[in-house]
Motif scaffolding. Sequence first.
Motif, PDB file in Angstrom:
ATOM      1  N   ARG A 112      67.904  -2.692 -12.602  1.00 26.91           N
ATOM      2  CA  ARG A 112      67.350  -1.904 -11.497  1.00 26.91           C
ATOM      3  C   ARG A 112      68.357  -1.682 -10.366  1.00 26.91           C
ATOM      4  O   ARG A 112      68.133  -0.843  -9.478  1.00 26.91           O
ATOM      5  CB  ARG A 112      66.082  -2.588 -10.951  1.00 26.91           C
ATOM      6  CG  ARG A 112      65.383  -1.854  -9.820  1.00 26.91           C
ATOM      7  CD  ARG A 112      65.044  -0.407 -10.158  1.00 26.91           C
ATOM      8  NE  ARG A 112      64.447   0.307  -9.040  1.00 26.91           N
ATOM      9  CZ  ARG A 112      65.138   0.849  -8.025  1.00 26.91           C
ATOM     10  NH1 ARG A 112      66.453   0.749  -7.990  1.00 26.91           N
ATOM     11  NH2 ARG A 112      64.510   1.482  -7.054  1.00 26.91           N
ATOM     12  N   TRP A 131      62.849  -1.584 -16.702  1.00 22.84           N
ATOM     13  CA  TRP A 131      63.680  -2.122 -15.639  1.00 22.84           C
ATOM     14  C   TRP A 131      63.862  -3.628 -15.767  1.00 22.84           C
ATOM     15  O   TRP A 131      62.918  -4.362 -16.072  1.00 22.84           O
ATOM     16  CB  TRP A 131      63.083  -1.814 -14.263  1.00 22.84           C
ATOM     17  CG  TRP A 131      63.045  -0.366 -13.924  1.00 22.84           C
ATOM     18  CD1 TRP A 131      61.945   0.410 -13.717  1.00 22.84           C
ATOM     19  CD2 TRP A 131      64.173   0.510 -13.737  1.00 22.84           C
ATOM     20  NE1 TRP A 131      62.304   1.696 -13.413  1.00 22.84           N
ATOM     21  CE2 TRP A 131      63.662   1.791 -13.420  1.00 22.84           C
ATOM     22  CE3 TRP A 131      65.553   0.331 -13.810  1.00 22.84           C
ATOM     23  CZ2 TRP A 131      64.496   2.886 -13.179  1.00 22.84           C
ATOM     24  CZ3 TRP A 131      66.377   1.410 -13.566  1.00 22.84           C
ATOM     25  CH2 TRP A 131      65.851   2.666 -13.260  1.00 22.84           C
ATOM     26  N   ASP A 133      65.259  -6.755 -13.425  1.00 20.81           N
ATOM     27  CA  ASP A 133      65.567  -7.062 -12.023  1.00 20.81           C
ATOM     28  C   ASP A 133      66.948  -7.692 -11.872  1.00 20.81           C
ATOM     29  O   ASP A 133      67.351  -8.525 -12.698  1.00 20.81           O
ATOM     30  CB  ASP A 133      64.528  -8.024 -11.444  1.00 20.81           C
ATOM     31  CG  ASP A 133      63.209  -7.338 -11.146  1.00 20.81           C
ATOM     32  OD1 ASP A 133      63.185  -6.089 -11.119  1.00 20.81           O
ATOM     33  OD2 ASP A 133      62.211  -8.049 -10.934  1.00 20.81           O
ATOM     34  N   TRP A 136      68.558 -11.789  -7.219  1.00 23.30           N
ATOM     35  CA  TRP A 136      68.540 -11.616  -5.768  1.00 23.30           C
ATOM     36  C   TRP A 136      68.962 -12.903  -5.069  1.00 23.30           C
ATOM     37  O   TRP A 136      68.526 -13.992  -5.436  1.00 23.30           O
ATOM     38  CB  TRP A 136      67.134 -11.250  -5.297  1.00 23.30           C
ATOM     39  CG  TRP A 136      66.651  -9.932  -5.766  1.00 23.30           C
ATOM     40  CD1 TRP A 136      65.845  -9.673  -6.840  1.00 23.30           C
ATOM     41  CD2 TRP A 136      66.943  -8.660  -5.184  1.00 23.30           C
ATOM     42  NE1 TRP A 136      65.621  -8.329  -6.961  1.00 23.30           N
ATOM     43  CE2 TRP A 136      66.277  -7.674  -5.956  1.00 23.30           C
ATOM     44  CE3 TRP A 136      67.698  -8.261  -4.083  1.00 23.30           C
ATOM     45  CZ2 TRP A 136      66.339  -6.323  -5.661  1.00 23.30           C
ATOM     46  CZ3 TRP A 136      67.768  -6.906  -3.784  1.00 23.30           C
ATOM     47  CH2 TRP A 136      67.096  -5.955  -4.571  1.00 23.30           C
ATOM     48  N   PRO A 146      71.836  -8.346 -13.259  1.00 21.36           N
ATOM     49  CA  PRO A 146      70.821  -9.108 -13.990  1.00 21.36           C
ATOM     50  C   PRO A 146      71.450 -10.116 -14.957  1.00 21.36           C
ATOM     51  O   PRO A 146      72.571  -9.937 -15.430  1.00 21.36           O
ATOM     52  CB  PRO A 146      70.046  -8.032 -14.751  1.00 21.36           C
ATOM     53  CG  PRO A 146      70.333  -6.756 -14.039  1.00 21.36           C
ATOM     54  CD  PRO A 146      71.714  -6.901 -13.484  1.00 21.36           C
ATOM     55  N   SER A 402      61.021 -10.079  -3.489  1.00 22.66           N
ATOM     56  CA  SER A 402      59.769  -9.798  -4.199  1.00 22.66           C
ATOM     57  C   SER A 402      59.082  -8.550  -3.675  1.00 22.66           C
ATOM     58  O   SER A 402      58.300  -7.914  -4.390  1.00 22.66           O
ATOM     59  CB  SER A 402      58.827 -10.999  -4.081  1.00 22.66           C
ATOM     60  OG  SER A 402      58.506 -11.245  -2.717  1.00 22.66           O
ATOM     61  N   ARG A 405      61.010  -4.764  -4.782  1.00 24.59           N
ATOM     62  CA  ARG A 405      60.764  -4.152  -6.094  1.00 24.59           C
ATOM     63  C   ARG A 405      59.480  -3.354  -6.070  1.00 24.59           C
ATOM     64  O   ARG A 405      58.440  -3.823  -5.618  1.00 24.59           O
ATOM     65  CB  ARG A 405      60.696  -5.209  -7.187  1.00 24.59           C
ATOM     66  CG  ARG A 405      62.010  -5.501  -7.825  1.00 24.59           C
ATOM     67  CD  ARG A 405      62.617  -4.316  -8.583  1.00 24.59           C
ATOM     68  NE  ARG A 405      62.177  -4.316  -9.960  1.00 24.59           N
ATOM     69  CZ  ARG A 405      61.537  -3.323 -10.533  1.00 24.59           C
ATOM     70  NH1 ARG A 405      61.218  -2.244  -9.843  1.00 24.59           N
ATOM     71  NH2 ARG A 405      61.189  -3.391 -11.795  1.00 24.59           N
TER      72      ARG A 405
END
Length: 488
Positions: A112, A131, A133, A136, A146, A402, A405
Amino acid sequence: MDQSKAPVLEALADYHAQGQTPFTPPGHKQARGADPRVRAVLGDAVYHSDVLATSGLDDRTSSHGILREAEELMADAVGAEHAFFSTCGSSLSVKSAMLSVAGPHEKLIVGRDAHKSVVAGLILSGIEPVWVDPQWDPQLHLAHPPSPEAFEAAFEAEPEARGALVTSPTPYGTCSDLAAIAEVCHRRGAPLIVDEAWGAHLPFHPGLPTWAMDAGADVCVTSVHKMGSGIEQGSVFHLQGDLVKPEVLRSREDLLGTTSPSVLIYAGLDGWRRQMAQHGRKLYDDALALARAVRERIEALDGLHVHGRDDFCGPGRASDMDPLQVIVDITGLGTTGYRAADWLREQHRINLHVSDHRRISAQLTHADDKDTAETLLTALRDLVAHRDEFRTQQRVSVPPPSRLRLEQARLPRDAFFGRTEQVPWEKADGRIAAEMLTPYPPGIPAALPGERLTMDVLTYLRTGVDAGMVVPDAVDTEVKSVRVLREE
């Protein structure tokens, strides 16, 4: 192969030596028709080398002979099986790669944190994204590529996916564990595409992160104009293995690419490959040594922190990083990266790379030396000395990962081409975006067509623009209104 050769450059020299007279495009006819005021700025050499690729640089009856040889030399120099030149930048190259792996209504697993050009490829093709993630960092508010485990989980959930695409390095210089991701893909007979736009230099020095072909990727897209010596829009995509056929990849590039390719850009790609093959190791010995010294000297400045491996690499973060991307956290100065970058441009006439709500960055390449490094350091010392002039209480409202996204409620293509309306940003909460909203640079969309907008993301963009963020692809670049799908 003989890496001292440069077929495109040699053909251009031969073209000039023959004194050919063109009765073809380009219409400036070797600079003669160009406005003298333009020639005074650009110089005649640009026009003299701006010739047709065929019936100009190359004979009509043997077209592609020169270009094919240049591409074969590029593949040989980096250890790929095939290389393809593109004069439309990696924005086109990555679309070509995507369309070589998946088609309309088929699924492709995509990180993403992909560049907006990948999203454009989804819109044009009708490919359905699955997608994955990024990883982060909630303290630094930064996304790293990722993990292999995330790609594994995506394939488990969507076993019919035709392949995967990952961006590595990111514009912040952080890298995926590409070998592990390639292994995840290949166990399923699926190809891995790597958007390595920021990594064209990686094959040429062991002190740099592993480049995609060495890690087992099937297709790798590189922007030679970013970290190499290519002219803007110079891109190369490389291929190996049998999961993507070379004729398919070339046909997709032909579908999307220009029928009037720039010989100037070809020449830049050809010359850069020769430069790297002959001198790359020494050039990057010097560049890496310079980067180490610059990093140490910036770190010594009060209020500045240079991100290194301790910040960016490790469990839950990146696998590796490119030290030539010098990422500087300036939160100690009490201002945003946007304001700092603007001040440095106005006061010192230097242009930085990425700036965000808390960082600025300087991209170093083999072209930098002690003089350019001193220019940067002098400007940063002055930035620190004048910190009180641009301190600000204005903050960018960055939500936790969180809440960054968004739900993919519609296919990007369906949302982009659907019936739309423009609504005030305060009323866009819960609506489905019909446009990309992309802080630039680095060009990673915060929201893309088909995603359901939230007040968190809208507030992030709105406060970001007020603080100096640029969102150039929005219909309303100030993000005071947003294009959304009409509610039926």
